[in-house]
Design a protein around this motif. Structure first.
Motif, PDB file in Angstrom:
ATOM      1  N   VAL B 140       0.550  -1.295   0.164  1.00 40.51           N
ATOM      2  CA  VAL B 140       0.549   0.001   0.192  1.00 40.51           C
ATOM      3  C   VAL B 140       0.649   0.887  -0.228  1.00 40.51           C
ATOM      4  N   GLU B 141       0.434   2.488  -0.821  1.00 42.18           N
ATOM      5  CA  GLU B 141       1.468   3.427  -0.956  1.00 42.18           C
ATOM      6  C   GLU B 141       0.506   4.463  -0.788  1.00 42.18           C
ATOM      7  N   VAL B 142       1.486   5.455   0.156  1.00 47.54           N
ATOM      8  CA  VAL B 142       0.705   7.064   0.137  1.00 47.54           C
ATOM      9  C   VAL B 142       1.158   8.083   0.046  1.00 47.54           C
ATOM     10  N   ARG B 143       1.296   8.959  -0.685  1.00 50.02           N
ATOM     11  CA  ARG B 143       1.625  10.214  -0.972  1.00 50.02           C
ATOM     12  C   ARG B 143       0.472  10.966  -0.848  1.00 50.02           C
ATOM     13  N   SER B 144       1.276  12.126   0.436  1.00 51.33           N
ATOM     14  CA  SER B 144       0.907  13.290   0.411  1.00 51.33           C
ATOM     15  C   SER B 144       1.774  14.936   0.680  1.00 51.33           C
ATOM     16  N   GLY B 145       0.680  16.268   1.238  1.00 56.66           N
ATOM     17  CA  GLY B 145       1.509  16.514   1.354  1.00 56.66           C
ATOM     18  C   GLY B 145       1.624  18.214   0.206  1.00 56.66           C
ATOM     19  N   VAL B 146       1.474  19.450  -0.218  1.00 63.47           N
ATOM     20  CA  VAL B 146       1.351  19.587  -0.709  1.00 63.47           C
ATOM     21  C   VAL B 146       3.553  20.749  -1.255  1.00 63.47           C
ATOM     22  N   VAL B 147       3.617  20.944  -0.426  1.00 62.94           N
ATOM     23  CA  VAL B 147       5.111  22.255   0.005  1.00 62.94           C
ATOM     24  C   VAL B 147       6.236  20.586   0.205  1.00 62.94           C
ATOM     25  N   PHE B 148       5.777  20.049   1.261  1.00 63.39           N
ATOM     26  CA  PHE B 148       6.640  18.981   1.689  1.00 63.39           C
ATOM     27  C   PHE B 148       5.626  17.709   1.291  1.00 63.39           C
ATOM     28  N   ARG B 149       6.533  16.858   0.313  1.00 61.81           N
ATOM     29  CA  ARG B 149       5.943  15.739  -0.506  1.00 61.81           C
ATOM     30  C   ARG B 149       6.331  14.439   0.587  1.00 61.81           C
ATOM     31  N   HIS B 150       5.036  13.823   1.057  1.00 63.55           N
ATOM     32  CA  HIS B 150       5.301  12.647   1.324  1.00 63.55           C
ATOM     33  C   HIS B 150       4.931  11.537   1.228  1.00 63.55           C
ATOM     34  N   ASN B 151       5.793  10.395   1.191  1.00 65.06           N
ATOM     35  CA  ASN B 151       5.243   8.917   0.049  1.00 65.06           C
ATOM     36  C   ASN B 151       5.613   7.443   1.330  1.00 65.06           C
ATOM     37  N   ARG B 152       4.645   6.905   1.465  1.00 61.57           N
ATOM     38  CA  ARG B 152       4.913   6.476   2.571  1.00 61.57           C
ATOM     39  C   ARG B 152       4.506   4.451   1.817  1.00 61.57           C
ATOM     40  N   GLN B 153       5.277   3.772   1.752  1.00 63.94           N
ATOM     41  CA  GLN B 153       4.850   2.385   1.534  1.00 63.94           C
ATOM     42  C   GLN B 153       5.055   1.615   1.640  1.00 63.94           C
ATOM     43  N   ALA B 154       4.142   0.283   2.483  1.00 60.57           N
ATOM     44  CA  ALA B 154       4.204  -0.161   3.468  1.00 60.57           C
ATOM     45  C   ALA B 154       3.713  -1.875   2.967  1.00 60.57           C
ATOM     46  N   ARG B 155       4.670  -2.846   3.071  1.00 57.44           N
ATOM     47  CA  ARG B 155       4.253  -4.353   2.508  1.00 57.44           C
ATOM     48  C   ARG B 155       2.727  -5.077   3.485  1.00 57.44           C
ATOM     49  N   LEU B 156       2.216  -5.964   2.390  1.00 59.68           N
ATOM     50  CA  LEU B 156       1.178  -5.991   3.402  1.00 59.68           C
ATOM     51  C   LEU B 156       1.106  -7.107   3.630  1.00 59.68           C
ATOM     52  N   ASP B 157       2.216  -7.579   3.286  1.00 56.10           N
ATOM     53  CA  ASP B 157       2.576  -9.240   4.217  1.00 56.10           C
ATOM     54  C   ASP B 157       3.060  -8.984   5.657  1.00 56.10           C
ATOM     55  N   ARG B 158       3.346  -7.321   6.047  1.00 56.16           N
ATOM     56  CA  ARG B 158       4.132  -6.899   7.125  1.00 56.16           C
ATOM     57  C   ARG B 158       2.835  -6.361   8.278  1.00 56.16           C
ATOM     58  N   ILE B 159       1.501  -6.434   7.900  1.00 55.15           N
ATOM     59  CA  ILE B 159       0.978  -5.854   8.000  1.00 55.15           C
ATOM     60  C   ILE B 159       0.201  -6.707   9.561  1.00 55.15           C
ATOM     61  N   GLN B 160       0.313  -5.977  10.533  1.00 52.53           N
ATOM     62  CA  GLN B 160       0.153  -6.878  11.300  1.00 52.53           C
ATOM     63  C   GLN B 160      -1.558  -6.451  12.516  1.00 52.53           C
ATOM     64  N   GLY B 161      -2.076  -5.644  12.037  1.00 60.17           N
ATOM     65  CA  GLY B 161      -3.604  -5.738  11.896  1.00 60.17           C
ATOM     66  C   GLY B 161      -4.182  -4.598  11.526  1.00 60.17           C
ATOM     67  N   ILE B 162      -5.088  -4.875  11.423  1.00 64.69           N
ATOM     68  CA  ILE B 162      -6.409  -3.632  10.681  1.00 64.69           C
ATOM     69  C   ILE B 162      -7.268  -2.891  11.372  1.00 64.69           C
ATOM     70  N   HIS B 163      -7.503  -1.665  11.283  1.00 69.67           N
ATOM     71  CA  HIS B 163      -8.543  -1.335  12.199  1.00 69.67           C
ATOM     72  C   HIS B 163      -9.750  -0.056  12.258  1.00 69.67           C
ATOM     73  N   ILE B 164     -10.355  -0.497  12.050  1.00 66.84           N
ATOM     74  CA  ILE B 164     -10.850   0.756  11.149  1.00 66.84           C
ATOM     75  C   ILE B 164     -12.015   1.574  12.973  1.00 66.84           C
ATOM     76  N   THR B 165     -11.585   3.132  11.859  1.00 69.43           N
ATOM     77  CA  THR B 165     -13.035   3.586  13.138  1.00 69.43           C
ATOM     78  C   THR B 165     -13.993   4.447  12.559  1.00 69.43           C
ATOM     79  N   ARG B 166     -14.170   4.707  13.321  1.00 68.98           N
ATOM     80  CA  ARG B 166     -15.734   5.390  13.152  1.00 68.98           C
ATOM     81  C   ARG B 166     -15.980   6.627  13.633  1.00 68.98           C
TER      82      ARG B 166
END
Lengths: 184, 573
Positions: B140-166
């Motif tokens: 999974v890859e997320v990129r964000s930021g306007v001035v400072f670009r930020h990119n984060r990628q996480a491997r799915l097989d390393r997932i320790q838990g998935i947490h859904i909040t509402r």
């Protein structure tokens, strides 16, 4: 004492009392095996640390005795001198008490005389390896090698390795960990 | 590029449509978040500003009322943009709104306000446009930021838990936050927010990919995988069967099928027949806690005892000693501690736990609901414990150690290590039946239950400390012991706070045996089993020295073996 062959997973010299839970020995915990010891020069680091500890303690005591004028200041000074002397006397033994074994699948590490402990860490649990060199250790050409796992309480830190050996040991541990890698 | 919020509107969407939307989300292309995300993320600030404005207006209103009763009538006034309306134009010295009104710059002020608002909206919109994510086959890859670009990628097989909040605020918009935890300090990929309906399906898809089923499928080896994994998973399958049988409500054929088929078979069926939506229905909760019991468990606690003592001391100092400063000093914190109950309650209320095809799902929360899925093999230690005050009621709680959480992180986002806030022995048994498969063999549960129930030193299967250990553990020495199964270590400790810890060997990080001078005199040693940091501390304070050395040798070898055999980072392949 033993030599320091970084590639030796096998017994080097059978230093260390082989008393794995056997003979009646006054309740002393021990574990057999060919322990590899740290460099003899490491005693120098322990001695220096003891002296620094003593100086700091004495300084605090003198502060209490002279500046604040507390009655117990001089007693504290006496106690800190005593502690320093004891530390200096046991320094060689403390340095000798540190040992490690590279077994087939895990690293065994021992430390302490009075507070003795042995840790077993499977190679596959390695997250990273740190090599630190303090100022005095650098003068003596020694390095500290720290084996970091996902559990902070593992705390395997092998001090007093000759720098070249520490580097070789690190490479070997990384290779071992790589071949036995798994999930967290 | 369709944004995630497209299908997240409040109108009811058929599961098929949801599935299509999720398929679109997980196609490996870049997508955006729910349109209301900036608003929801800034929700707290928004509410704070609103509250600030309202508070100011209230002050003005109060002043208006007081002014009307006492002061002379002001020089007329009409409806005003910012004010509370009604009779205005009074001399509010120092109040910017009246000042603006009196100097006649109302139009300009309104324009400025609108301009700032527009600017803020534009900035948020740009930030929203630049914030995108993509879900590939194994990352999974997320990129964000306007001035400072930020990119984060996480491997799915390393997932320790998935947490859904509402969160409450987001629920109004039909949005939810999904958080993928990987091990490490603050190591998570957060997609906030997505459409509330898609999130559950998305989680399923993520876990399916993480499990390695897709890979197995790609290698055309699904059948082989089934046969290979059926042996270790059969325990899980039977437990799922128990789970399916427990709730009386499930009478549909999918439930019956799930009762018969193992987890993997079910997933394979699902792959083969996509129309048969086996998991579409929310899984029936296995354990539920009545609010009364939850309240009871919170009230009957050490915290209450301390609180009562403090209150008693306050009464004493105030009414007997007539020293009031302590009252002023401590009363606010006493009142504040009441908030503790509310927090604990709202966090644990509406608790439910159930098995899904991809791990155990725990859900809770009164207003802000959240649920957490733990894939198999992500639990590092389980502890069943009973504070002494709970003993008359026979209540227990279950906590776990898990990776992917910073231990110091508080507040509502703290990960859930409390898997059973309070429950009877039967509940403990059910929860353990959910947690243990995949961690430890079937014999473990019997040992646990026996270790919990057996009085004093009667528990067979557990070793116990020698009698001389009572110098160090005057009460609990008889309960301090250890049991071994093929793939786990069980520790039984505590006299007042009864405690039973299960440590899956495949997750054990290291073993330590140690001894200080006192223990040496007693021929006793100490054993520590080091796991990921968490609420569970696995240690045995007293154990016979020779037994300790034997256990150390045995466990360190078994841990290596378990590590070698462990493949739970791809739990289905």
């Amino acid at each position: 004492m033993t030599d320091h062959r970084p590639d030796a997973g096998q017994p080097v010299t059978a230093v260390g009392e082989v008393r794995a839970g056997g003979s009646p020995d006054g309740g002393r915990l021990d574990y057999g095996g060919p322990w590899r010891r740290v460099s003899r020069k490491y005693v120098g680091v322990v001695v220096a640390e003891s002296i620094v500890t003593g100086v700091v303690l004495a300084g605090i005591s003198l502060f209490f005795a002279l500046v604040i004028g507390a009655w117990f200041g001089w007693w504290m000074l006496g106690a800190s001198v005593l502690v320093t002397v004891v530390l200096l006397v046991v320094a060689p033994r403390r340095a000798r008490a540190i040992g490690f074994q590279l077994r087939d699948d895990d690293l065994l590490f021992r430390q302490g005389i009075m507070f003795f402990r042995i840790v077993a860490v499977p190679y596959g649990r390695m997250q990273l390896i740190d090599i630190n060199r303090g100022p005095l250790a650098r003068v003596l050409g020694l390095s500290d090698l720290k084996f970091v796992t996902a559990a902070a309480s593992t705390g395997v830190s092998i001090p007093g390795l000759p720098a070249a050996e520490a580097d070789k040991l690190r490479d070997r541990l990384v290779a071992l960990a790589e071949s036995r890698r798994s999930g967290l | 590029m369709s944004e995630a919020g497209g299908g997240g509107a409040q109108r009811p969407v058929a599961p098929a449509a949801v599935r299509r939307a999720v398929e679109q989300l997980t196609d490996g292309k870049w997508h955006r978040l729910h349109w209301a995300s900036p608003l929801l993320k800034g929700g707290i600030a928004f509410i704070a500003i609103l509250a600030f404005v309202l508070a100011n207006l209230r002050e003005r209103l109060v002043e208006l009322v007081i002014g009307q009763t006492g002061g002379p009538a002001g020089p007329g006034g009409g409806g005003r943009g910012g004010g509370g309306g009604g009779d205005a134009g009074r001399t509010f010295n120092g109040d910017p709104i009246s000042a603006i009104y009196e100097t006649g710059f109302t139009g300009v002020a309104i324009l400025i306000v609108i301009g700032v608002l527009l600017l803020a909206v534009a900035l948020f919109a740009v930030a929203w446009r630049m914030h995108s994510f993509r879900i590939g086959a194994d990352a999974v890859e997320v990129r964000s930021g306007v001035v400072f670009r930020h990119n984060r990628q996480a491997r799915l097989d390393r997932i320790q838990g998935i947490h859904i909040t509402r969160p409450l605020f987001a629920r109004l918009f039909g949005a939810a936050r999904i958080e993928l935890n990987v091990a490490g300090q603050d190591a998570k990929v957060e997609l906030s927010y997505l459409g509330s309906r898609q999130v559950d399906e998305l989680r399923r898809e993520l876990l399916r990919r993480a499990s390695g089923v897709q890979r197995a499928e790609a290698a055309a080896a699904v059948v082989a995988a089934t046969t290979r994994s059926s042996a270790p998973l059969s325990a899980a399958g039977t437990s799922a069967g128990v789970v399916g049988a427990a709730p009386a409500a499930t009478t549909s054929s999918p439930a019956e099928q799930s009762r018969e088929a193992g987890i993997l078979n079910r997933r394979v069926q699902e792959l083969l027949g996509p129309e048969l939506d086996l998991d579409a229905a929310p899984p029936e909760s296995v354990v539920k806690i009545s609010p009364l019991r939850l309240i009871g468990s919170l009230v009957v606690s050490e915290f209450t005892l301390v609180l009562l003592l403090v209150v008693a001391a306050l009464f004493f100092s105030t009414f007997v000693l007539h020293r009031y400063f302590i009252l002023f000093l401590l009363l606010p914190s006493v009142l504040g501690s009441l908030g503790y109950y509310v927090r604990r309650f709202s966090k644990a209320a509406r608790y439910s736990i159930a098995a899904t095809s991809d791990g155990v799902r725990v859900g809770f929360g009164l207003l802000s609901t959240s649920n957490d899925t733990l894939p198999p093999g992500r639990i590092h230690a389980i502890e069943v414990t009973q504070p002494i005050l709970w003993r008359p009621m026979g209540w227990w709680m279950i906590r776990i150690n898990r990776a992917g959480h910073a231990s110091g992180r508080g507040g509502s986002s703290a990960p859930h290590t409390l898997l059973l806030p309070v429950g009877r022995l039967a509940d403990v048994e059910k929860v353990l039946a959910l947690l243990l498969p995949g961690l430890a063999g079937a014999d473990t549960q019997g040992l646990v239950m026996e270790g919990l129930v057996a009085r004093g030193r009667a528990a067979s299967g557990f070793s116990r400390a020698p009698r001389r250990a009572q110098w160090l553990r005057p009460f609990s020495w008889g309960r301090t012991g250890l049991a071994r199964t093929d793939d786990a270590v069980l520790l039984r400790t505590g006299f007042f706070w009864r405690r039973l810890t299960v440590l899956p060997l495949a997750r054990l990080q290291s073993v330590r045996v140690s001894q200080g001078p006192v223990r040496r005199m007693l021929d006793i040693a100490e054993l520590h089993f080091n796991t990921i940091a968490g609420p569970v501390r696995a240690e045995l304070g007293v154990i016979d020295r020779r037994a300790a050395v034997a256990v150390f040798t045995e466990v360190s070898a078994a841990a290596v073996e378990a590590l070698r055999a462990d493949g739970s980072h791809r739990w289905a392949s």
